[in-house]
Design a protein around this motif. Structure first.
Motif, PDB file in Angstrom:
ATOM      1  N   LEU A  96     -25.987  92.273  90.426  1.00 56.74           N
ATOM      2  CA  LEU A  96     -27.270  91.782  89.988  1.00 56.74           C
ATOM      3  C   LEU A  96     -26.252  91.145  88.504  1.00 56.74           C
ATOM      4  O   LEU A  96     -25.812  90.796  87.582  1.00 56.74           O
ATOM      5  CB  LEU A  96     -27.768  93.146  89.030  1.00 56.74           C
ATOM      6  N   PHE A  97     -27.338  89.614  89.568  1.00 51.79           N
ATOM      7  CA  PHE A  97     -26.528  88.172  88.461  1.00 51.79           C
ATOM      8  C   PHE A  97     -28.414  87.869  88.134  1.00 51.79           C
ATOM      9  O   PHE A  97     -28.920  87.239  88.835  1.00 51.79           O
ATOM     10  CB  PHE A  97     -26.383  87.328  89.643  1.00 51.79           C
ATOM     11  N   LEU A  98     -28.775  87.991  86.523  1.00 56.82           N
ATOM     12  CA  LEU A  98     -29.544  87.633  86.350  1.00 56.82           C
ATOM     13  C   LEU A  98     -30.046  86.136  85.759  1.00 56.82           C
ATOM     14  O   LEU A  98     -28.434  85.416  85.410  1.00 56.82           O
ATOM     15  CB  LEU A  98     -29.789  88.292  84.586  1.00 56.82           C
ATOM     16  N   ASP A  99     -30.315  85.368  86.073  1.00 54.60           N
ATOM     17  CA  ASP A  99     -30.316  83.640  85.786  1.00 54.60           C
ATOM     18  C   ASP A  99     -31.591  83.250  84.938  1.00 54.60           C
ATOM     19  O   ASP A  99     -32.360  83.908  85.194  1.00 54.60           O
ATOM     20  CB  ASP A  99     -29.762  82.886  86.737  1.00 54.60           C
ATOM     21  N   ALA A 100     -31.932  81.977  84.846  1.00 58.23           N
ATOM     22  CA  ALA A 100     -33.004  81.220  84.319  1.00 58.23           C
ATOM     23  C   ALA A 100     -32.954  79.529  84.358  1.00 58.23           C
ATOM     24  O   ALA A 100     -31.186  79.394  83.819  1.00 58.23           O
ATOM     25  CB  ALA A 100     -33.481  81.677  82.614  1.00 58.23           C
ATOM     26  N   ASN A 101     -34.026  79.123  83.933  1.00 56.40           N
ATOM     27  CA  ASN A 101     -33.352  77.882  84.207  1.00 56.40           C
ATOM     28  C   ASN A 101     -32.525  77.525  82.580  1.00 56.40           C
ATOM     29  O   ASN A 101     -33.014  78.166  82.165  1.00 56.40           O
ATOM     30  CB  ASN A 101     -34.903  76.521  84.155  1.00 56.40           C
ATOM     31  N   ASN A 102     -32.482  76.503  82.606  1.00 55.22           N
ATOM     32  CA  ASN A 102     -32.306  75.790  80.808  1.00 55.22           C
ATOM     33  C   ASN A 102     -33.448  75.778  79.743  1.00 55.22           C
ATOM     34  O   ASN A 102     -33.086  75.820  78.606  1.00 55.22           O
ATOM     35  CB  ASN A 102     -31.522  74.256  81.126  1.00 55.22           C
ATOM     36  N   GLU A 103     -34.295  75.093  80.429  1.00 51.96           N
ATOM     37  CA  GLU A 103     -35.945  75.508  78.929  1.00 51.96           C
ATOM     38  C   GLU A 103     -36.193  76.374  78.899  1.00 51.96           C
ATOM     39  O   GLU A 103     -36.102  76.653  77.769  1.00 51.96           O
ATOM     40  CB  GLU A 103     -36.953  74.751  80.326  1.00 51.96           C
ATOM     41  N   SER A 104     -35.865  77.402  79.524  1.00 46.56           N
ATOM     42  CA  SER A 104     -36.352  78.893  79.598  1.00 46.56           C
ATOM     43  C   SER A 104     -35.255  79.851  78.861  1.00 46.56           C
ATOM     44  O   SER A 104     -35.523  80.414  77.935  1.00 46.56           O
ATOM     45  CB  SER A 104     -36.447  80.002  80.705  1.00 46.56           C
ATOM     46  N   LEU A 105     -34.134  79.247  78.959  1.00 48.20           N
ATOM     47  CA  LEU A 105     -32.628  79.737  78.417  1.00 48.20           C
ATOM     48  C   LEU A 105     -33.084  79.033  76.583  1.00 48.20           C
ATOM     49  O   LEU A 105     -32.698  80.150  75.719  1.00 48.20           O
ATOM     50  CB  LEU A 105     -31.502  79.617  78.710  1.00 48.20           C
ATOM     51  N   VAL A 106     -33.139  78.202  76.848  1.00 48.97           N
ATOM     52  CA  VAL A 106     -33.178  77.386  75.324  1.00 48.97           C
ATOM     53  C   VAL A 106     -33.982  78.276  74.367  1.00 48.97           C
ATOM     54  O   VAL A 106     -34.532  78.065  73.151  1.00 48.97           O
ATOM     55  CB  VAL A 106     -33.135  75.961  75.382  1.00 48.97           C
ATOM     56  N   ARG A 107     -35.417  78.234  75.541  1.00 44.16           N
ATOM     57  CA  ARG A 107     -36.395  78.662  74.528  1.00 44.16           C
ATOM     58  C   ARG A 107     -36.352  80.083  74.021  1.00 44.16           C
ATOM     59  O   ARG A 107     -36.429  80.462  72.509  1.00 44.16           O
ATOM     60  CB  ARG A 107     -37.909  78.432  74.763  1.00 44.16           C
ATOM     61  N   GLU A 111     -35.838  81.028  69.877  1.00 45.66           N
ATOM     62  CA  GLU A 111     -37.570  82.334  69.614  1.00 45.66           C
ATOM     63  C   GLU A 111     -36.454  83.713  68.487  1.00 45.66           C
ATOM     64  O   GLU A 111     -36.946  84.423  68.538  1.00 45.66           O
ATOM     65  CB  GLU A 111     -37.927  83.073  70.497  1.00 45.66           C
ATOM     66  N   SER A 112     -35.501  83.772  69.912  1.00 43.89           N
ATOM     67  CA  SER A 112     -34.634  85.168  68.849  1.00 43.89           C
ATOM     68  C   SER A 112     -33.954  84.924  67.661  1.00 43.89           C
ATOM     69  O   SER A 112     -33.421  85.589  66.793  1.00 43.89           O
ATOM     70  CB  SER A 112     -33.812  85.423  69.914  1.00 43.89           C
ATOM     71  N   ARG A 113     -33.510  83.107  67.307  1.00 45.43           N
ATOM     72  CA  ARG A 113     -33.053  83.188  66.349  1.00 45.43           C
ATOM     73  C   ARG A 113     -31.017  83.051  66.318  1.00 45.43           C
ATOM     74  O   ARG A 113     -30.814  83.134  64.924  1.00 45.43           O
ATOM     75  CB  ARG A 113     -33.086  83.276  65.053  1.00 45.43           C
ATOM     76  N   ARG A 114     -30.517  83.345  67.194  1.00 48.99           N
ATOM     77  CA  ARG A 114     -29.481  83.713  67.822  1.00 48.99           C
ATOM     78  C   ARG A 114     -29.258  82.473  68.192  1.00 48.99           C
ATOM     79  O   ARG A 114     -29.315  81.632  69.254  1.00 48.99           O
ATOM     80  CB  ARG A 114     -29.666  84.620  68.447  1.00 48.99           C
ATOM     81  N   SER A 115     -27.545  82.234  68.210  1.00 45.75           N
ATOM     82  CA  SER A 115     -26.782  81.511  68.810  1.00 45.75           C
ATOM     83  C   SER A 115     -26.248  82.147  69.921  1.00 45.75           C
ATOM     84  O   SER A 115     -26.320  82.616  70.574  1.00 45.75           O
ATOM     85  CB  SER A 115     -25.259  80.636  67.659  1.00 45.75           C
ATOM     86  N   HIS A 116     -25.868  80.587  70.713  1.00 45.34           N
ATOM     87  CA  HIS A 116     -25.787  80.577  72.508  1.00 45.34           C
ATOM     88  C   HIS A 116     -23.714  80.792  71.719  1.00 45.34           C
ATOM     89  O   HIS A 116     -23.586  80.330  70.591  1.00 45.34           O
ATOM     90  CB  HIS A 116     -25.489  79.671  73.265  1.00 45.34           C
ATOM     91  N   PRO A 117     -23.714  82.035  72.708  1.00 49.14           N
ATOM     92  CA  PRO A 117     -22.228  82.667  72.337  1.00 49.14           C
ATOM     93  C   PRO A 117     -21.047  81.666  72.716  1.00 49.14           C
ATOM     94  O   PRO A 117     -19.796  82.406  72.573  1.00 49.14           O
ATOM     95  CB  PRO A 117     -21.840  83.842  73.221  1.00 49.14           C
ATOM     96  N   LEU A 118     -21.535  80.820  72.829  1.00 47.89           N
ATOM     97  CA  LEU A 118     -20.223  79.364  73.193  1.00 47.89           C
ATOM     98  C   LEU A 118     -20.784  78.229  73.060  1.00 47.89           C
ATOM     99  O   LEU A 118     -20.529  76.696  73.111  1.00 47.89           O
ATOM    100  CB  LEU A 118     -20.322  79.238  75.030  1.00 47.89           C
TER     101      LEU A 118
END
Length: 295
Positions: A96-107, A111-118
Motif C-alpha cells: 500500500l503506497f500513500l502519496d500526496a502532491n507537494n503542496e499538501s505535503l508542505v502544508r 502545520e505539524s511543525r516537523r521537518s522532513h526526514p530528508l
C-alpha cells in the motif's frame, strides 16, 4: 503436535509512501481491522519477522507493517524483501503506497511543525523531491496507490476500511461501563454521566449487599421518577450522538456511568443502556468496581 507452517496463509500489508501522506492514520486503521501492526520495521528484518511469526504458533494471520525512510539505509533492502516475500509459500503480500502532491505535503509539515526526514537543514520541497526519487521503484511495485491530497484523516480511514475489510459497520463498537467515583474517574471514557443524584439503594438495608445486576436493585433505581426522566433524555442524546461519533470515524465509543461506589446506580444504568445500545451497534458492558466492597 507440530504446527504445519506451510498450511497457514498470512496476509502481509506493507504500508509505505511519502512522509506526511497518512501512514499513521493507515496503521491505526489496520489495527482497528484486527491486523497485527508494526511501525518502522527495517526492510532487512522483514523476512526474519515473517519466519518468526509463522513459527511462533500464535496464529497471526493478518499483519500490517509500516516501512518508510525512517529505516534509513535499510530502506534500500525493501525491494529485495518484497521479491523474497512474493515467492514465499503461504504469504499473500500487498503493498500500500500513500502519496500526496507537494503542496499538501508542505502544508502538513508546516502545520505539524516537523521537518522532513530528508530536509533537516534544507527546504521541505527539496526533501520531498529526494524522497519521490528514492520511492519511485516501490511505488511502481505497489498493489494499491492512494493519493491523500484531498482526503481528510476520516476519509482515508473510511477508504482503507472499505478496501481491506468490506465490513465498515462492524468496526464501530460501544463500551458501556460503570464505576465508582470514590475509586477514581475512568481515564479512557469518552462520555461520563454522574448518577449520584439518584436515590441510593445503599441506604436500604436489604439492597445494600446486592448490586445493580440484581433485579431488586435495578427495579428500585429505575422506578425513581428522576431515573426515568434521565433514561428518556439519555436515550434521545445517544440517538443523536452515536451516529455522529461513528460518522467522524471513531472505532470505539466508551460511555461511563458513575455513582459513589460503583455497585448500584451506575451498574443499573450501564446494564440498561448496554442492552439498549446493543440493538444499534456491537456493545460490550463492563463493571469496573462492582467487586470492590467497603471493608
Amino acid at each position: 503436535m507440530e504446527q504445519n507452517v506451510e498450511a497457514i496463509n498470512n496476509e502481509v500489508v506493507i504500508i509505505t509512501g511519502m512522509s506526511g501522506a497518512g501512514k499513521t492514520v493507515a496503521v491505526q486503521s489496520f489495527e482497528d481491522l484486527g491486523y497485527y501492526c508494526i511501525d518502522n520495521l527495517p526492510p532487512a528484518l522483514l523476512a526474519t519477522f515473517i519466519k518468526l511469526m509463522r513459527e511462533s504458533g500464535q496464529h497471526i494471520q493478518k499483519v500490517a507493517v509500516v516501512m518508510d525512510l525512517r529505516g534509513g539505509e535499510f530502506f534500500e533492502a525493501l525491494i529485495d524483501a518484497i521479491d523474497q516475500m512474493e515467492h514465499q509459500k503461504g504469504i499473500t503480500p500487498h503493498i500500500l503506497f500513500l502519496d500526496a502532491n507537494n503542496e499538501s505535503l508542505v502544508r502538513r509539515y508546516k502545520e505539524s511543525r516537523r521537518s522532513h526526514p530528508l530536509a533537516k537543514n534544507s527546504l521541505p520541497l527539496e526533501g520531498i523531491a529526494r524522497e519521490r526519487e528514492i520511492l519511485a521503484d516501490v511505488k511502481m511495485r505497489a498493489h494499491t496507490v492512494i493519493n491523500t491530497s484531498l482526503l481528510k484523516p476520516r476519509e482515508l480511514r473510511e477508504k482503507l476500511v472499505s478496501d481491506f475489510s468490506g465490513q465498515k459497520a462492524s468496526m464501530f463498537t460501544i463500551n458501556v461501563m460503570s464505576f465508582g467515583f470514590k475509586h477514581g474517574m475512568p481515564i479512557d471514557a469518552d462520555l461520563v454521566f454522574d448518577v449520584r443524584f439518584l436515590p441510593n439503594p445503599y441506604y436500604i438495608d436489604e439492597l445494600r449487599p446486592k448490586t445493580g445486576l440484581q433485579h431488586e436493585v435495578s427495579s428500585y433505581v429505575l422506578a425513581q421518577p428522576e431515573a426515568q426522566e434521565l433514561a428518556e433524555k439519555l436515550t434521545d442524546l445517544f440517538a443523536f450522538m452515536v451516529p455522529q461519533y461513528k460518522k467522524e470515524g471513531k472505532s470505539q465509543l466508551v460511555i461511563a456511568f458513575g455513582c459513589t461506589g460503583g455497585q448500584h446506580r451506575s451498574v443499573t444504568f450501564a446494564e440498561y443502556f448496554g442492552e439498549h445500545l446493543a440493538r444499534l451497534e456491537p456493545t460490550h458492558i463492563t463493571h469496573r468496581d462492582i467487586n470492590l466492597r467497603k471493608a
